[in-house]
Design a protein around this motif. Structure first.
Motif, PDB file in Angstrom:
ATOM      1  N   THR A 154       0.422 -14.338   7.526  1.00 14.72           N
ATOM      2  CA  THR A 154       0.471 -14.993   6.206  1.00 14.72           C
ATOM      3  C   THR A 154       1.228 -14.098   5.236  1.00 14.72           C
ATOM      4  O   THR A 154       1.291 -12.870   5.420  1.00 14.72           O
ATOM      5  CB  THR A 154      -0.934 -15.261   5.655  1.00 14.72           C
ATOM      6  OG1 THR A 154      -1.666 -14.025   5.592  1.00 14.72           O
ATOM      7  CG2 THR A 154      -1.681 -16.253   6.531  1.00 14.72           C
ATOM      8  N   HIS A 155       1.799 -14.709   4.213  1.00 20.15           N
ATOM      9  CA  HIS A 155       2.626 -13.987   3.239  1.00 20.15           C
ATOM     10  C   HIS A 155       1.803 -12.900   2.551  1.00 20.15           C
ATOM     11  O   HIS A 155       0.664 -13.132   2.151  1.00 20.15           O
ATOM     12  CB  HIS A 155       3.149 -14.982   2.194  1.00 20.15           C
ATOM     13  CG  HIS A 155       4.255 -14.460   1.347  1.00 20.15           C
ATOM     14  ND1 HIS A 155       4.054 -13.547   0.342  1.00 20.15           N
ATOM     15  CD2 HIS A 155       5.592 -14.728   1.352  1.00 20.15           C
ATOM     16  CE1 HIS A 155       5.203 -13.279  -0.252  1.00 20.15           C
ATOM     17  NE2 HIS A 155       6.162 -13.983   0.354  1.00 20.15           N
ATOM     18  N   PRO A 156       2.362 -11.688   2.403  1.00 18.57           N
ATOM     19  CA  PRO A 156       1.645 -10.634   1.686  1.00 18.57           C
ATOM     20  C   PRO A 156       1.435 -11.006   0.222  1.00 18.57           C
ATOM     21  O   PRO A 156       2.089 -11.919  -0.306  1.00 18.57           O
ATOM     22  CB  PRO A 156       2.554  -9.414   1.833  1.00 18.57           C
ATOM     23  CG  PRO A 156       3.901  -9.971   2.153  1.00 18.57           C
ATOM     24  CD  PRO A 156       3.667 -11.242   2.906  1.00 18.57           C
ATOM     25  N   THR A 157       0.538 -10.278  -0.428  1.00 15.33           N
ATOM     26  CA  THR A 157       0.144 -10.583  -1.799  1.00 15.33           C
ATOM     27  C   THR A 157       0.470  -9.427  -2.731  1.00 15.33           C
ATOM     28  O   THR A 157       0.235  -8.265  -2.387  1.00 15.33           O
ATOM     29  CB  THR A 157      -1.370 -10.865  -1.868  1.00 15.33           C
ATOM     30  OG1 THR A 157      -1.690 -11.926  -0.959  1.00 15.33           O
ATOM     31  CG2 THR A 157      -1.793 -11.263  -3.275  1.00 15.33           C
ATOM     32  N   THR A 160      -1.510  -5.750  -3.446  1.00 14.05           N
ATOM     33  CA  THR A 160      -2.211  -5.266  -2.256  1.00 14.05           C
ATOM     34  C   THR A 160      -1.996  -3.765  -2.067  1.00 14.05           C
ATOM     35  O   THR A 160      -0.870  -3.267  -2.172  1.00 14.05           O
ATOM     36  CB  THR A 160      -1.708  -6.004  -0.999  1.00 14.05           C
ATOM     37  OG1 THR A 160      -2.008  -7.393  -1.119  1.00 14.05           O
ATOM     38  CG2 THR A 160      -2.361  -5.460   0.265  1.00 14.05           C
ATOM     39  N   ASP A 214      -1.710  -3.117   5.379  1.00 16.12           N
ATOM     40  CA  ASP A 214      -2.702  -3.488   4.378  1.00 16.12           C
ATOM     41  C   ASP A 214      -3.932  -2.620   4.605  1.00 16.12           C
ATOM     42  O   ASP A 214      -4.540  -2.659   5.673  1.00 16.12           O
ATOM     43  CB  ASP A 214      -3.038  -4.973   4.539  1.00 16.12           C
ATOM     44  CG  ASP A 214      -4.005  -5.512   3.486  1.00 16.12           C
ATOM     45  OD1 ASP A 214      -4.870  -4.742   3.028  1.00 16.12           O
ATOM     46  OD2 ASP A 214      -3.916  -6.710   3.165  1.00 16.12           O
ATOM     47  N   GLU A 259       9.433  -8.569   4.939  1.00 14.08           N
ATOM     48  CA  GLU A 259       8.262  -9.307   5.408  1.00 14.08           C
ATOM     49  C   GLU A 259       8.406  -9.669   6.881  1.00 14.08           C
ATOM     50  O   GLU A 259       9.518  -9.857   7.381  1.00 14.08           O
ATOM     51  CB  GLU A 259       8.080 -10.569   4.571  1.00 14.08           C
ATOM     52  CG  GLU A 259       7.780 -10.265   3.112  1.00 14.08           C
ATOM     53  CD  GLU A 259       7.836 -11.500   2.232  1.00 14.08           C
ATOM     54  OE1 GLU A 259       8.151 -12.586   2.762  1.00 14.08           O
ATOM     55  OE2 GLU A 259       7.566 -11.384   1.036  1.00 14.08           O
TER      56      GLU A 259
END
Length: 285
Positions: A154-157, A160, A214, A259
Motif C-alpha cells: 500500500t502507498h506510504p504515508t 511515517t 517503516d 515507492e
C-alpha cells in the motif's frame, strides 16, 4: 544517484575519515507492559540487508511469496552491474551472476548470495533492480536464521517514521517521510511520485538501493536512491522537484526514495514476474 564514487568520498571528507558508521543495537524484541498497553514498534536492524560492490540492497519477499520461492534481492536500477538503464529502457530476464553479502542483525556478513537473473530493472518512473538468487527464503532461514524483509503493498504515508538501512556502509539513518514529489527529474531520468525525506536522512554515496523501512511495521515502503548534493537544478546528483503545473523546486541537501508498493502486483506464484498481471503498473519493455 547515491553511488559510492566522488559523492561518497566528499561526504566522508566532510564527516571526517575517522568517523565510525552507526551500528544498530542487538536484535531484541520490544514488549509492551501488560498494565499499560502501547504500540510495539518493529526492531529495525541489518538482518536481511545486503551489500553490493557499489550499492546497498535487501532480500525481499512480497505478501504472497512462499518460503520455497527463490529469494529476491532489491536495489536501484542505477546499481545494475551492466550500467544504468537509459531513460525509457526496461530490462527483464537478463542473465546475472552478481554476488551479495548477506548481513545479520549486527551488520556482520554471514553469507554470500548469488544471482542467476536480473528479473526486472529500470530507471523509468522509478529506480529499481530486482535480482533472483540461486537459493530460497527457506534455505536462507535454515542456514543463517535470517528472514527476508516484506514489501508493503500500500502507498506510504506522509509523516511515517522510517529508517534507511545501508548494507554497504553498515549505517542506519532515521527520519520521517516528509512528503511526495509529483515528478523528480535527474539528468535524463524522471521518477514519479517519489518519497522525500525529512533532513535527518542525510544519505551519502553507497546508500543507493537501501531499503526504507517503516519503523512501526518493519515493512519496506521504498528504496533509497538519490539526493540533491550541490543545489544544482535537475542534473545528475542534483534532482529537482517538478509539480503538476511544471513548477521546479530545488532542495539542496534533501534526499529521496522510490515507492515500491506497486511491485507486488506484478509478481505471481513462485515469485515470477508478470507485467500483464491485473494491477501491475510497472513500465514495460
Amino acid at each position: 544517484m547515491n553511488k559510492p564514487l566522488l559523492a561518497a568520498l566528499s561526504s566522508l571528507a566532510i564527516a571526517g575519515l575517522g568517523a565510525t558508521p552507526a551500528i544498530a543495537a542487538p536484535h531484541t524484541a520490544v514488549k509492551a507492559s501488560p498494565h499499560a498497553p502501547q504500540a510495539v514498534k518493529a526492531t529495525v536492524d541489518f538482518a536481511g540487508t545486503v551489500s553490493l560492490s557499489n550499492c546497498s540492497g535487501s532480500v525481499i519477499r512480497f505478501p504472497n511469496s512462499a518460503d520455497t520461492d527463490p529469494a529476491l534481492v532489491l536495489t536501484n536500477g542505477h546499481c545494475l552491474e551492466t550500467g544504468m538503464p537509459d531513460a525509457g529502457e526496461v530490462i527483464t530476464g537478463q542473465s546475472s551472476s552478481r554476488s551479495f553479502g548477506l548481513l545479520n542483525s549486527a551488520g556482520s556478513r554471514v553469507a554470500t548470495l548469488r544471482a542467476n537473473q536480473v528479473v526486472y530493472s529500470t530507471m523509468t518512473d522509478t529506480d529499481v533492480t530486482i535480482y533472483r538468487t540461486t537459493t530460497t527464503y527457506a534455505r536462507i532461514k535454515s542456514s543463517y536464521g535470517i528472514s527476508p524483509l516484506t514489501v508493503q503493498d500500500t502507498h506510504p504515508t506522509a509523516g511515517t517514521a522510517i529508517k534507511v538501512v545501508s548494507g554497504y556502509w553498515k549505517r542506519i539513518y532515521s527520519c520521517n517521510v516528509d512528503g511526495f514529489v509529483y515528478r523528480l527529474k535527474e539528468g535524463d531520468w524522471t521518477f514519479k511520485d517519489s518519497v522525500r525525506y525529512t533532513s535527518a536522512c542525510n544519505t551519502i554515496g553507497g546508500t543507493s538501493g537501501s531499503p526504507v523501512i517503516d519503523t512501526a511495521t518493519g515493512k519496506v515502503v521504498a528504496v533509497n536512491n538519490t539526493g540533491n548534493e550541490d543545489g544544482q537544478r535537475c542534473t545528475v546528483n542534483n534532482p529537482c522537484e517538478v509539480d503538476a503545473g511544471g513548477n521546479v523546486t530545488v532542495r539542496q541537501g534533501i534526499n529521496y526514495a522510490q515507492e515500491i508498493y506497486n511491485i507486488p502486483a506484478c509478481f505471481t506464484t513462485g515469485n515470477k514476474l508478470d507485467l500483464n498481471a491485473a494491477g501491475c503498473t510497472l513500465p514495460k519493455p
